[in-house]
Design a protein around this motif. Sequence first.
Motif, PDB file in Angstrom:
ATOM      1  N   ILE A   1       0.824  -1.222  -0.087  1.00 25.08           N
ATOM      2  CA  ILE A   1      -0.163  -0.012  -0.072  1.00 25.08           C
ATOM      3  C   ILE A   1       0.784   1.255   0.099  1.00 25.08           C
ATOM      4  O   ILE A   1       1.539   1.376   0.815  1.00 25.08           O
ATOM      5  CB  ILE A   1      -0.759   0.008   1.262  1.00 25.08           C
ATOM      6  N   ASP A   2       0.723   2.083  -1.041  1.00 19.40           N
ATOM      7  CA  ASP A   2       1.755   3.076  -1.094  1.00 19.40           C
ATOM      8  C   ASP A   2       1.251   4.563  -0.334  1.00 19.40           C
ATOM      9  O   ASP A   2       1.686   5.277   0.273  1.00 19.40           O
ATOM     10  CB  ASP A   2       1.937   3.617  -2.508  1.00 19.40           C
ATOM     11  N   LEU A   3      -0.336   4.484  -0.573  1.00 22.50           N
ATOM     12  CA  LEU A   3      -0.916   5.679   0.116  1.00 22.50           C
ATOM     13  C   LEU A   3      -2.372   5.330   0.680  1.00 22.50           C
ATOM     14  O   LEU A   3      -3.089   4.637   0.184  1.00 22.50           O
ATOM     15  CB  LEU A   3      -1.520   6.519  -1.160  1.00 22.50           C
ATOM     16  N   PHE A   4      -2.330   5.622   2.091  1.00 22.13           N
ATOM     17  CA  PHE A   4      -3.720   5.175   2.856  1.00 22.13           C
ATOM     18  C   PHE A   4      -4.509   6.386   2.944  1.00 22.13           C
ATOM     19  O   PHE A   4      -3.764   7.299   3.732  1.00 22.13           O
ATOM     20  CB  PHE A   4      -3.355   4.545   4.000  1.00 22.13           C
ATOM     21  N   CYS A   5      -5.534   6.800   2.500  1.00 25.11           N
ATOM     22  CA  CYS A   5      -6.495   7.916   2.899  1.00 25.11           C
ATOM     23  C   CYS A   5      -7.261   7.605   3.853  1.00 25.11           C
ATOM     24  O   CYS A   5      -8.291   6.770   3.576  1.00 25.11           O
ATOM     25  CB  CYS A   5      -7.012   8.369   1.271  1.00 25.11           C
ATOM     26  N   ALA A   6      -7.220   8.030   4.950  1.00 18.58           N
ATOM     27  CA  ALA A   6      -8.305   7.892   6.050  1.00 18.58           C
ATOM     28  C   ALA A   6      -9.132   9.134   6.004  1.00 18.58           C
ATOM     29  O   ALA A   6      -9.066   9.954   6.438  1.00 18.58           O
ATOM     30  CB  ALA A   6      -7.368   8.072   7.493  1.00 18.58           C
ATOM     31  N   ASN A   7     -10.268   8.752   5.207  1.00 16.43           N
ATOM     32  CA  ASN A   7     -11.184   9.851   4.765  1.00 16.43           C
ATOM     33  C   ASN A   7     -12.373   9.813   5.480  1.00 16.43           C
ATOM     34  O   ASN A   7     -13.240  10.769   5.285  1.00 16.43           O
ATOM     35  CB  ASN A   7     -11.199   9.779   3.388  1.00 16.43           C
ATOM     36  N   ALA A   8     -12.818   8.701   6.062  1.00 23.59           N
ATOM     37  CA  ALA A   8     -14.063   8.575   6.801  1.00 23.59           C
ATOM     38  C   ALA A   8     -14.346   9.572   7.925  1.00 23.59           C
ATOM     39  O   ALA A   8     -13.373   9.872   8.488  1.00 23.59           O
ATOM     40  CB  ALA A   8     -14.355   7.094   7.251  1.00 23.59           C
ATOM     41  N   GLY A   9     -15.635  10.113   7.709  1.00 25.33           N
ATOM     42  CA  GLY A   9     -15.702  10.989   8.816  1.00 25.33           C
ATOM     43  C   GLY A   9     -17.163  11.284   9.391  1.00 25.33           C
ATOM     44  O   GLY A   9     -18.084  10.917   8.454  1.00 25.33           O
ATOM     45  N   VAL A  10     -17.640  11.749  10.432  1.00 27.15           N
ATOM     46  CA  VAL A  10     -18.864  11.993  10.718  1.00 27.15           C
ATOM     47  C   VAL A  10     -19.124  13.186  11.526  1.00 27.15           C
ATOM     48  O   VAL A  10     -18.187  13.848  11.924  1.00 27.15           O
ATOM     49  CB  VAL A  10     -19.604  10.665  11.672  1.00 27.15           C
ATOM     50  N   ALA A  11     -20.236  13.966  11.379  1.00 21.07           N
ATOM     51  CA  ALA A  11     -20.685  15.028  11.901  1.00 21.07           C
ATOM     52  C   ALA A  11     -21.966  14.844  12.674  1.00 21.07           C
ATOM     53  O   ALA A  11     -22.518  13.667  12.532  1.00 21.07           O
ATOM     54  CB  ALA A  11     -20.994  16.105  10.998  1.00 21.07           C
ATOM     55  N   THR A  12     -22.074  15.775  13.694  1.00 16.16           N
ATOM     56  CA  THR A  12     -23.040  15.508  14.723  1.00 16.16           C
ATOM     57  C   THR A  12     -24.264  16.616  14.686  1.00 16.16           C
ATOM     58  O   THR A  12     -25.572  16.604  14.876  1.00 16.16           O
ATOM     59  CB  THR A  12     -22.899  15.532  16.177  1.00 16.16           C
TER      60      THR A  12
END
Length: 266
Positions: free
Chosen positions: A81-92
């Motif tokens: 894996i060259d690039l891991f994009c931790a993109n998941a997010g939540v708002a409230t």
Amino acid sequence: MNLTDRVAVITGGAGGIGAALGRRFAAEGAAAVVLADLDADAARAVAEGIGPVAHGVGLDVTDEAQVRALVDETERRCGRIDLFCANAGVATGGGVEAPDADWERAWQVNVLGHVHSARAVLPAMLRRGQGYLLFTCSAAGLLTAVGDAPYTATKHAAVGLAEWLAITYRDDGVRVSALCPQGVDTPMLAGGLAEGHLGARVIAASGAVLTPDQVADATIAGLAEERFLILPHPEVAGYARRRAEDPDGWQAGLRKLVRKLRAADQ
């Protein structure tokens, strides 16, 4: 980082910024793009639309075992894996009065989701002496998401974590970037507007709402230059400076905007 022949994993890849990143990475010549999302069917549909280099899978980023399994399977299939994009997010859309369950969910997704990804991918990246982590942190991590206390607190934590990783591992060949867009035309923003969340209304009132594809373009440019802060809205840099130089004035300006929006409701 040049995306040609790279292997990238993107969490929250079924829509919004994540899907746009997947499409753009493939267009840049990535060897493989893995789109991981809680909605597995949607992730697979996006992957099918991208083409044979893309693969959609189900993933709950709050479950560390699932994140490790995804990393292991991707490394088995693609070699690395060259690039891991931790993109998941939540708002409230809540303040301090938000239920503990909302605070916990925001912490689990917006912070521990990044921790889980870093724990899973760092060992192999460090052995190879190269790799890249991209955290989607939001401008809220540098400023404030008016009307959403859990989102603000956890996005600030995400930026802090990204900075710690950048300082700790850059000399070992691992690059880290924090992607900090402001308003983006995503289901998260649309849902906030539909529910009348103050933060979403502040963003809409600013008039600075980008498309996910525009954010993806800015991300490609930031990765190419290996910048720590990737700011699709360049004005965020100026806002951050003003906030640091004159915090009382910065807060006064935001309070004025909030009063104006609330007055419009009366």
